[in-house]
Design an enzyme around this catalytic site. Structure first.
Site, mmCIF file in Angstrom:
data_model
loop_
_atom_site.group_PDB
_atom_site.id
_atom_site.type_symbol
_atom_site.label_atom_id
_atom_site.label_comp_id
_atom_site.label_asym_id
_atom_site.label_seq_id
_atom_site.Cartn_x
_atom_site.Cartn_y
_atom_site.Cartn_z
ATOM 1 C CG HIS A 56 -1.720 1.208 1.440
ATOM 2 N ND1 HIS A 56 -3.063 1.276 1.134
ATOM 3 C CD2 HIS A 56 -1.390 2.441 1.937
ATOM 4 C CE1 HIS A 56 -3.517 2.483 1.424
ATOM 5 N NE2 HIS A 56 -2.526 3.210 1.920
ATOM 6 C CD GLU A 57 1.779 3.633 3.649
ATOM 7 O OE1 GLU A 57 2.122 4.707 3.099
ATOM 8 O OE2 GLU A 57 0.700 3.495 4.253
#
Length: 236
Positions: A56-57
């Site tokens: 996600h990051e």
């Protein structure tokens, strides 16, 4: 968070990835939540959530890189993670950076969901019982259960991060979107008011998320920050 890294790994685009000491708290929490399922299930769930948050990051980081925004680091901690970048960004750049993380989780959810039928066990052969042919129920394989959990986790992370409360991606998207239609002070007040309401409802939201998806993150929205935004249009 991010000031007490356990260790740092080199990431793509030469971006350092830091793992904060607060991840230990998240690991203990998963151990408690999955105590009845055994240490293996707890370790699997914890590993999945770390991988999903990391991807996600990195989605945020990729959105920064393609737009020429310099990324300082990616940090994973007990409450999730963040992608730290330098310099000012336009609202359009901010929106792409914010939405990239949930989009990665949605793609992972879709891919995992498509993979589940492939991993399904073959139907067992019928057995004769008192002259009747009975087909035993199809039990899911361990691989299928693991992929189902990973799919559910990524859907949870995508929806969780789209909640319009700061500093989640949904809060950043809401604030940036409001800036298109209102002046800066007014848009901050509106997003602050939304954040105040959701901060009050946060504990029920966490329980609902846990009983729906089986996952939880150690995160509480900053009620004071949203209150000041609602009152003054700024947190300064």
């Amino acid at each position: 968070m991010g000031d007490t890294p356990l260790f740092t790994l080199p990431g793509p685009w030469r971006i350092p990835i830091q793992f904060d000491v607060s991840l230990i708290i998240l690991a203990v929490l998963f151990g408690m939540l999955y105590l009845d399922r055994g240490i293996g299930a707890a370790a699997m769930a914890f590993g999945m959530i770390v991988v999903a948050i990391l991807l996600h990051e990195l989605g945020h980081a990729a959105a920064c890189v393609v737009q020429g925004v310099s990324v300082t680091r990616v940090v994973l901690f007990g409450g999730g993670g963040f992608c730290e970048f330098t310099g000012s960004v336009t609202p359009r750049q901010e929106e792409l950076i914010a939405i990239a993380g949930p989009l990665v989780n949605l793609v992972l959810w879709a891919l995992a969901t498509l993979l589940i039928p492939v991993l399904a066990a073959a139907p067992p052969d019928p057995v004769e019982v008192n002259g009747f042919s009975i087909t035993p129920p199809i039990l899911p394989s361990q691989a299928q259960l693991t992929v189902e959990m990973f799919a559910r986790l990524n859907l949870f992370l995508a929806l969780f991060n789209l909640i319009p409360v700061l500093p989640l991606d949904g809060g950043r998207l809401l604030n940036s979107w409001l800036h298109r239609f209102m002046n800066g002070i007014t848009s901050n007040k509106v997003s602050g008011a939304v954040g105040v309401v959701l901060s009050v409802l946060w504990i029920p939201i966490l329980f609902a998320a846990y009983f729906t998806f089986g996952f939880v993150l150690i995160f509480l929205p900053a009620l004071r920050h949203h209150w000041r935004l609602m009152q003054y249009g700024t947190d300064r």
